[in-house]
Write an enzyme that holds these catalytic residues in place. Structure first.
Site, PDB file in Angstrom:
ATOM      1  N   GLY A  16       0.775  -1.233   0.000  1.00 53.62           N
ATOM      2  CA  GLY A  16       0.000   0.000   0.000  1.00 53.62           C
ATOM      3  C   GLY A  16       0.803   1.278   0.000  1.00 53.62           C
ATOM      4  N   ASN A  18       1.641   3.028  -2.695  1.00 52.80           N
ATOM      5  CA  ASN A  18       0.932   3.943  -3.610  1.00 52.80           C
ATOM      6  C   ASN A  18      -0.357   4.453  -2.971  1.00 52.80           C
ATOM      7  OD1 ASN A  18       2.219   4.356  -6.354  1.00 52.80           O
ATOM      8  ND2 ASN A  18       2.487   2.156  -6.068  1.00 52.80           N
ATOM      9  N   ARG A  69     -14.238 -15.495 -11.107  1.00 48.91           N
ATOM     10  CA  ARG A  69     -14.035 -14.050 -11.241  1.00 48.91           C
ATOM     11  C   ARG A  69     -15.349 -13.275 -11.287  1.00 48.91           C
ATOM     12  NH1 ARG A  69      -8.722 -13.137 -11.735  1.00 48.91           N
ATOM     13  NH2 ARG A  69      -7.487 -14.788 -12.666  1.00 48.91           N
ATOM     14  N   ARG A  95      -5.384  -8.646  -8.883  1.00 46.72           N
ATOM     15  CA  ARG A  95      -6.394  -9.544  -9.435  1.00 46.72           C
ATOM     16  C   ARG A  95      -6.813  -9.025 -10.795  1.00 46.72           C
ATOM     17  NH1 ARG A  95      -6.876 -14.331  -7.806  1.00 46.72           N
ATOM     18  NH2 ARG A  95      -9.018 -14.482  -8.538  1.00 46.72           N
ATOM     19  N   LEU A  97      -9.523  -8.280 -13.468  1.00 46.89           N
ATOM     20  CA  LEU A  97     -10.954  -7.983 -13.380  1.00 46.89           C
ATOM     21  C   LEU A  97     -11.652  -8.444 -14.655  1.00 46.89           C
ATOM     22  CD1 LEU A  97     -10.396  -4.454 -11.873  1.00 46.89           C
ATOM     23  CD2 LEU A  97     -11.427  -6.402 -10.669  1.00 46.89           C
ATOM     24  N   ASN A 111      -5.114   2.727 -13.095  1.00 44.06           N
ATOM     25  CA  ASN A 111      -4.175   1.748 -12.525  1.00 44.06           C
ATOM     26  C   ASN A 111      -2.759   2.294 -12.657  1.00 44.06           C
ATOM     27  OD1 ASN A 111      -3.201  -0.871 -11.602  1.00 44.06           O
ATOM     28  ND2 ASN A 111      -2.566  -1.243 -13.727  1.00 44.06           N
ATOM     29  N   HIS A 113       1.149   0.956 -13.227  1.00 49.26           N
ATOM     30  CA  HIS A 113       1.903  -0.211 -13.666  1.00 49.26           C
ATOM     31  C   HIS A 113       3.394   0.133 -13.617  1.00 49.26           C
ATOM     32  CE1 HIS A 113       2.856  -3.926 -15.595  1.00 49.26           C
ATOM     33  NE2 HIS A 113       3.499  -3.310 -16.568  1.00 49.26           N
ATOM     34  N   ASP A 147      -8.262  -5.373 -21.553  1.00 49.07           N
ATOM     35  CA  ASP A 147      -6.928  -5.957 -21.722  1.00 49.07           C
ATOM     36  C   ASP A 147      -6.032  -5.542 -20.554  1.00 49.07           C
ATOM     37  OD1 ASP A 147      -7.569  -7.187 -24.047  1.00 49.07           O
ATOM     38  OD2 ASP A 147      -6.645  -5.677 -25.354  1.00 49.07           O
ATOM     39  N   GLU A 178       6.553   6.372  -8.966  1.00 46.95           N
ATOM     40  CA  GLU A 178       5.125   5.987  -8.894  1.00 46.95           C
ATOM     41  C   GLU A 178       4.402   6.902  -7.911  1.00 46.95           C
ATOM     42  OE1 GLU A 178       4.152   1.818  -8.417  1.00 46.95           O
ATOM     43  OE2 GLU A 178       6.073   1.204  -9.264  1.00 46.95           O
TER      44      GLU A 178
HETATM   45  C1  GAR Z   1       3.637  -1.139  -7.304  1.00 47.04           C
HETATM   46  O1  GAR Z   1       4.948  -1.118  -7.780  1.00 47.04           O
HETATM   47  C2  GAR Z   1       2.652  -1.165  -8.440  1.00 47.04           C
HETATM   48  O2  GAR Z   1       3.084  -0.424  -9.560  1.00 47.04           O
HETATM   49  C3  GAR Z   1       2.606  -2.630  -8.762  1.00 47.04           C
HETATM   50  O3  GAR Z   1       2.615  -3.264  -7.508  1.00 47.04           O
HETATM   51  C4  GAR Z   1       3.322  -2.448  -6.574  1.00 47.04           C
HETATM   52  C5  GAR Z   1       2.450  -2.239  -5.380  1.00 47.04           C
HETATM   53  O4  GAR Z   1       3.160  -1.588  -4.361  1.00 47.04           O
HETATM   54  N1  GAR Z   1       1.448  -2.968  -9.522  1.00 47.04           N
HETATM   55  C6  GAR Z   1       1.422  -3.948 -10.411  1.00 47.04           C
HETATM   56  O5  GAR Z   1       2.362  -4.659 -10.654  1.00 47.04           O
HETATM   57  C7  GAR Z   1       0.082  -4.126 -11.092  1.00 47.04           C
HETATM   58  N2  GAR Z   1       0.231  -4.910 -12.273  1.00 47.04           N
HETATM   59  P1  GAR Z   1       2.394  -0.805  -3.218  1.00 47.04           P
HETATM   60  O6  GAR Z   1       1.427  -1.814  -2.594  1.00 47.04           O
HETATM   61  O7  GAR Z   1       3.463  -0.426  -2.256  1.00 47.04           O
HETATM   62  O8  GAR Z   1       1.687   0.358  -3.821  1.00 47.04           O
END
Ligand code: GAR
Length: 218
Positions: A16, A18, A69, A95, A97, A111, A113, A147, A178
């Site tokens: 968590g 982000n 799902r 997950r 969706l 989102n 990435h 996608d 991020e």
């Molecule tokens: C982050 O780096 C995010 O970009 C990635 O998971 C991490 C979560 O960290 N997301 C993905 O890979 C989605 N495909 P956080 O829980 O500390 O935010």
């Protein structure tokens, strides 16, 4: 009178960090989104406990107890409706969706990435970037479409790849960015100023910036 703030849910699966950056940005009363729910598919997600400790409404929709799902997404949808959610931020939500859920929230779900889309969709992005020898890597915030790791791009940040990088050091450099671009992208998306034109998102007030060149020519 200013527009009402969008009632926003953050969906997480883990740490968590982000989520924390979005919560921090949305503390400002003039931020166009208000965090009203943190939801996780993992009841033991550290981010969920942290949000709860800070006084946020939290919910766990444990994917393990659903037959598939469709059933999981229906439960997710019910929880979002119960909290009158306008907008969703996926923040490390691991997950996939269903297309139906994604289409229902199209234009209202974003989102983050950990790669420069459209490169490195999926998992282990930092390992794969290192294996390919790219000199520039980064992260992307995008609208969610059916996608995976696709959809109109709102914001990206690029970082250099250094000679002695490991997936961990590179990942940490990306993660720091991020935390910069996700609040920025939420602010732009929630402000209603963005226009989606096919795969392009317009209206993010572009500024002239210098190029990131690795290795630096000077
Ligand atoms: C982050 O780096 C995010 O970009 C990635 O998971 C991490 C979560 O960290 N997301 C993905 O890979 C989605 N495909 P956080 O829980 O500390 O935010």
């Amino acid at each position: 009178m200013s527009a009402p703030r969008l009632r926003t849910a953050i969906l997480i699966s883990g740490r968590g960090s982000n989520m924390a950056s979005l919560i921090a940005a949305a503390k400002s009363p003039d931020f166009p989104a208000e965090i009203v729910l943190v939801l996780s598919n993992r009841p033991d997600a550290p981010g969920l406990a942290s949000a709860k400790a800070q006084g946020f409404a939290t919910a766990a929709v444990d994917h393990k107890i659903y037959a598939g799902r469709e059933a999981f997404d229906a439960s997710l949808q019910a929880m979002l409706e119960a909290h009158r959610i306008d907008f969703i931020c996926l923040a490390g939500f691991m997950r996939l969706l269903t297309a139906g859920f994604t289409q229902a929230w199209q234009g209202r779900m974003i989102n983050i990435h950990p790669a420069l889309m459209p490169s490195y969709k999926g998992l282990h992005t930092h390992e794969r970037a290192l294996a390919d020898g790219v000199k520039i890597h980064g992260c992307t915030v995008h609208y969610v479409v059916p996608d995976m790791d696709a959809g109109p791009i709102i914001a990206q940040a690029a970082v250099p790849v250094l000679d002695d990088d490991t997936p961990e050091t590179l990942g940490a450099r990306v993660l720091a960015q991020e935390h910069v671009i996700y609040p920025l992208a939420l602010k732009l998306a929630a402000s209603g100023l963005l226009h989606i034109n096919g795969q392009r998102v317009l209206g993010a007030a572009p500024q002239a910036l210098p190029a990131l060149i690795v290795p630096h020519p000077h």
